[in-house]
Scaffold this motif. Structure first.
Motif, PDB file in Angstrom:
ATOM      1  N   TRP A  83      28.527   7.826  22.992  1.00 10.56           N
ATOM      2  CA  TRP A  83      29.262   8.527  21.946  1.00 10.56           C
ATOM      3  C   TRP A  83      30.629   7.867  21.748  1.00 10.56           C
ATOM      4  CZ3 TRP A  83      28.539  14.458  23.184  1.00 10.56           C
ATOM      5  CH2 TRP A  83      27.190  14.810  22.998  1.00 10.56           C
ATOM      6  N   SER A  84      31.177   8.003  20.554  1.00 11.16           N
ATOM      7  CA  SER A  84      32.499   7.428  20.275  1.00 11.16           C
ATOM      8  C   SER A  84      33.627   8.422  20.521  1.00 11.16           C
ATOM      9  CB  SER A  84      32.558   6.948  18.828  1.00 11.16           C
ATOM     10  OG  SER A  84      32.512   8.062  17.953  1.00 11.16           O
ATOM     11  N   GLY A  85      33.307   9.549  21.082  1.00 11.67           N
ATOM     12  CA  GLY A  85      34.283  10.582  21.387  1.00 11.67           C
ATOM     13  C   GLY A  85      33.554  11.866  21.729  1.00 11.67           C
ATOM     14  N   TRP A  86      34.320  12.848  22.203  1.00  8.45           N
ATOM     15  CA  TRP A  86      33.717  14.095  22.659  1.00  8.45           C
ATOM     16  C   TRP A  86      34.502  15.285  22.137  1.00  8.45           C
ATOM     17  CZ3 TRP A  86      34.510   9.712  25.458  1.00  8.45           C
ATOM     18  CH2 TRP A  86      33.361   9.064  25.929  1.00  8.45           C
ATOM     19  N   LEU A  87      33.793  16.261  21.609  1.00 12.05           N
ATOM     20  CA  LEU A  87      34.353  17.556  21.245  1.00 12.05           C
ATOM     21  C   LEU A  87      33.894  18.509  22.332  1.00 12.05           C
ATOM     22  CD1 LEU A  87      33.999  15.963  18.504  1.00 12.05           C
ATOM     23  CD2 LEU A  87      33.942  18.200  17.430  1.00 12.05           C
ATOM     24  N   ILE A  88      34.823  19.135  23.017  1.00 13.08           N
ATOM     25  CA  ILE A  88      34.490  19.984  24.151  1.00 13.08           C
ATOM     26  C   ILE A  88      34.743  21.437  23.778  1.00 13.08           C
ATOM     27  CG2 ILE A  88      35.019  20.486  26.566  1.00 13.08           C
ATOM     28  CD1 ILE A  88      36.013  17.506  26.716  1.00 13.08           C
TER      29      ILE A  88
ATOM     30  N   ASP B 224      38.970   9.164  12.172  1.00 14.41           N
ATOM     31  CA  ASP B 224      40.105   8.589  11.448  1.00 14.41           C
ATOM     32  C   ASP B 224      41.149   7.973  12.388  1.00 14.41           C
ATOM     33  OD1 ASP B 224      38.978   9.279   9.031  1.00 14.41           O
ATOM     34  OD2 ASP B 224      40.216  11.089   8.756  1.00 14.41           O
ATOM     35  N   GLY B 225      40.881   7.979  13.690  1.00 14.97           N
ATOM     36  CA  GLY B 225      41.764   7.288  14.618  1.00 14.97           C
ATOM     37  C   GLY B 225      42.552   8.155  15.587  1.00 14.97           C
TER      38      GLY B 225
ATOM     39  N   PHE C 272      38.356  14.305  22.130  1.00 12.12           N
ATOM     40  CA  PHE C 272      38.897  13.127  22.799  1.00 12.12           C
ATOM     41  C   PHE C 272      38.190  11.890  22.276  1.00 12.12           C
ATOM     42  CE2 PHE C 272      39.849  16.463  25.842  1.00 12.12           C
ATOM     43  CZ  PHE C 272      41.114  16.136  26.283  1.00 12.12           C
ATOM     44  N   ALA C 273      38.950  10.833  22.024  1.00 14.03           N
ATOM     45  CA  ALA C 273      38.391   9.557  21.578  1.00 14.03           C
ATOM     46  C   ALA C 273      37.681   8.864  22.747  1.00 14.03           C
ATOM     47  CB  ALA C 273      39.503   8.666  21.035  1.00 14.03           C
ATOM     48  N   ALA C 274      36.923   7.828  22.420  1.00 10.97           N
ATOM     49  CA  ALA C 274      36.140   7.085  23.418  1.00 10.97           C
ATOM     50  C   ALA C 274      37.002   6.522  24.544  1.00 10.97           C
ATOM     51  CB  ALA C 274      35.363   5.971  22.738  1.00 10.97           C
ATOM     52  N   SER C 275      38.251   6.213  24.251  1.00 12.29           N
ATOM     53  CA  SER C 275      39.133   5.644  25.276  1.00 12.29           C
ATOM     54  C   SER C 275      39.363   6.607  26.452  1.00 12.29           C
ATOM     55  CB  SER C 275      40.474   5.239  24.668  1.00 12.29           C
ATOM     56  OG  SER C 275      41.117   6.361  24.091  1.00 12.29           O
TER      57      SER C 275
ATOM     58  N   GLN D 153      46.890  15.654  18.269  1.00  9.33           N
ATOM     59  CA  GLN D 153      46.915  16.087  16.871  1.00  9.33           C
ATOM     60  C   GLN D 153      46.433  17.528  16.812  1.00  9.33           C
ATOM     61  OE1 GLN D 153      44.873  13.560  14.049  1.00  9.33           O
ATOM     62  NE2 GLN D 153      44.675  15.227  12.591  1.00  9.33           N
ATOM     63  N   LYS D 154      47.305  18.423  16.372  1.00  9.31           N
ATOM     64  CA  LYS D 154      46.945  19.840  16.242  1.00  9.31           C
ATOM     65  C   LYS D 154      46.540  20.108  14.804  1.00  9.31           C
ATOM     66  CE  LYS D 154      50.183  21.357  19.800  1.00  9.31           C
ATOM     67  NZ  LYS D 154      51.346  22.212  20.068  1.00  9.31           N
ATOM     68  N   ILE D 155      45.441  20.836  14.656  1.00  8.80           N
ATOM     69  CA  ILE D 155      44.940  21.190  13.328  1.00  8.80           C
ATOM     70  C   ILE D 155      44.904  22.704  13.230  1.00  8.80           C
ATOM     71  CG2 ILE D 155      42.990  21.074  11.735  1.00  8.80           C
ATOM     72  CD1 ILE D 155      42.169  18.454  13.076  1.00  8.80           C
ATOM     73  N   SER D 156      45.609  23.254  12.237  1.00 10.02           N
ATOM     74  CA  SER D 156      45.599  24.701  12.031  1.00 10.02           C
ATOM     75  C   SER D 156      44.218  25.152  11.589  1.00 10.02           C
ATOM     76  CB  SER D 156      46.626  25.104  10.977  1.00 10.02           C
ATOM     77  OG  SER D 156      47.917  24.878  11.472  1.00 10.02           O
ATOM     78  N   ALA D 157      43.781  26.258  12.168  1.00 10.72           N
ATOM     79  CA  ALA D 157      42.459  26.793  11.855  1.00 10.72           C
ATOM     80  C   ALA D 157      42.542  28.318  11.816  1.00 10.72           C
ATOM     81  CB  ALA D 157      41.448  26.303  12.892  1.00 10.72           C
ATOM     82  N   HIS D 158      41.421  28.976  11.938  1.00 14.17           N
ATOM     83  CA  HIS D 158      41.316  30.441  11.872  1.00 14.17           C
ATOM     84  C   HIS D 158      41.326  31.037  13.282  1.00 14.17           C
ATOM     85  CE1 HIS D 158      37.096  30.054  13.129  1.00 14.17           C
ATOM     86  NE2 HIS D 158      37.191  28.905  12.463  1.00 14.17           N
ATOM     87  N   ALA D 159      41.419  32.356  13.377  1.00 14.48           N
ATOM     88  CA  ALA D 159      41.517  33.034  14.669  1.00 14.48           C
ATOM     89  C   ALA D 159      40.288  32.819  15.546  1.00 14.48           C
ATOM     90  CB  ALA D 159      41.742  34.529  14.453  1.00 14.48           C
TER      91      ALA D 159
END
Length: 190
Positions: A96-101, A123-124, A142-145, A169-175
Motif C-alpha cells: 500500500w502507498s499509505g494507511w488509514l487507521i 496529494d502528498g 500515514f504516507a508510505a514513508s 494535516q488536519k481536515i475539519s469534518a463532522h462529529a
C-alpha cells in the motif's frame, strides 16, 4: 497504481465498554437498523473503494465470519494493544502507498471521510487526521514513508507517538469522526 488502504482495528478486548456495564463484544452490538456496529463500520470503509484489511483476534470467530461474508481480507492477531494490531496490519500490507487507521467501533465515519484522507495522502500529505471542532478524530492517515515505524509499534497507544504537529494535516469534518462506542449507550446511535 499503488493506493493507500484502510486498516480497521477490531482486536480490542472492549474493557472500558464492559466496565461500564456493556455485555458481549461491543463490535457485535446491534444498532437500530439491526446491523452490528462493526458491520456498519466495514460497510462505510468498503464503499470507499480503497483496499481494506480487518485486524481481529483469533478467537473472534463471529468477526472473522463477518469479514469472510463481506469478502474483506482479515488477519487474526493475539494483540496486546492497538499498536501491535497496527504493526501486524502494516506488515501484511507493505504494497500500500499509505494507511488509514480506524477503530472498528467508529461506525459514524463515512465513505467520504475515508476518501478525503486518502486524497490528502495521494496529494502528498505525510500525516492526515480528521477533526471536529479541533478534537482529533479518525481515520488517521500515514504516507508510505511511515511503513517501517508503523510496523514496529507495540502497546496500546496506537500510532499517536508518530504524529508530528508540524506536518500533521488536519481536515475539519463532522462529529461522527470523534464518536466511538466505549460506553454501552453509544453503541446504539444509528
Amino acid at each position: 497504481m499503488k493506493t493507500p488502504g484502510i486498516i480497521i482495528l477490531a482486536a480490542g478486548l472492549g474493557t472500558r465498554y464492559k466496565q461500564a456495564g456493556g455485555r458481549g463484544n461491543k463490535l457485535l452490538a446491534l444498532q437500530q437498523n439491526q446491523q452490528s456496529l462493526l458491520a456498519l463500520t466495514l460497510q462505510q470503509a468498503q464503499t470507499s473503494g480503497l483496499p481494506l484489511l480487518l485486524v481481529t483476534r483469533p478467537e473472534y470467530d463471529t468477526i472473522l465470519d463477518l469479514a469472510d461474508r463481506r469478502h474483506i481480507p482479515a488477519i487474526a492477531v493475539a494483540s496486546n494493544g492497538s499498536g501491535e494490531s497496527i504493526a501486524a496490519a502494516v506488515q501484511h500490507t507493505r504494497n500500500w502507498s499509505g494507511w488509514l487507521i480506524q477503530p472498528g467501533d467508529m461506525a459514524w465515519v463515512t465513505t467520504q471521510d475515508h476518501q478525503r484522507v486518502a486524497r490528502a495522502l495521494a496529494d502528498g500529505a505525510q500525516q492526515v487526521r480528521l477533526c471536529w471542532q479541533e478534537q482529533p478524530g479518525h481515520p488517521v492517515g500515514f504516507a508510505a514513508s511511515y511503513g517501517e515505524a508503523l510496523s514496529r509499534l507495540t502497546g496500546d497507544n496506537g500510532a499517536r507517538a508518530l504524529l508530528d504537529p508540524m506536518i500533521l494535516q488536519k481536515i475539519s469534518a463532522h462529529a461522527g469522526v470523534i464518536v466511538d462506542a466505549d460506553l454501552p449507550e453509544t453503541t446504539n446511535r444509528s
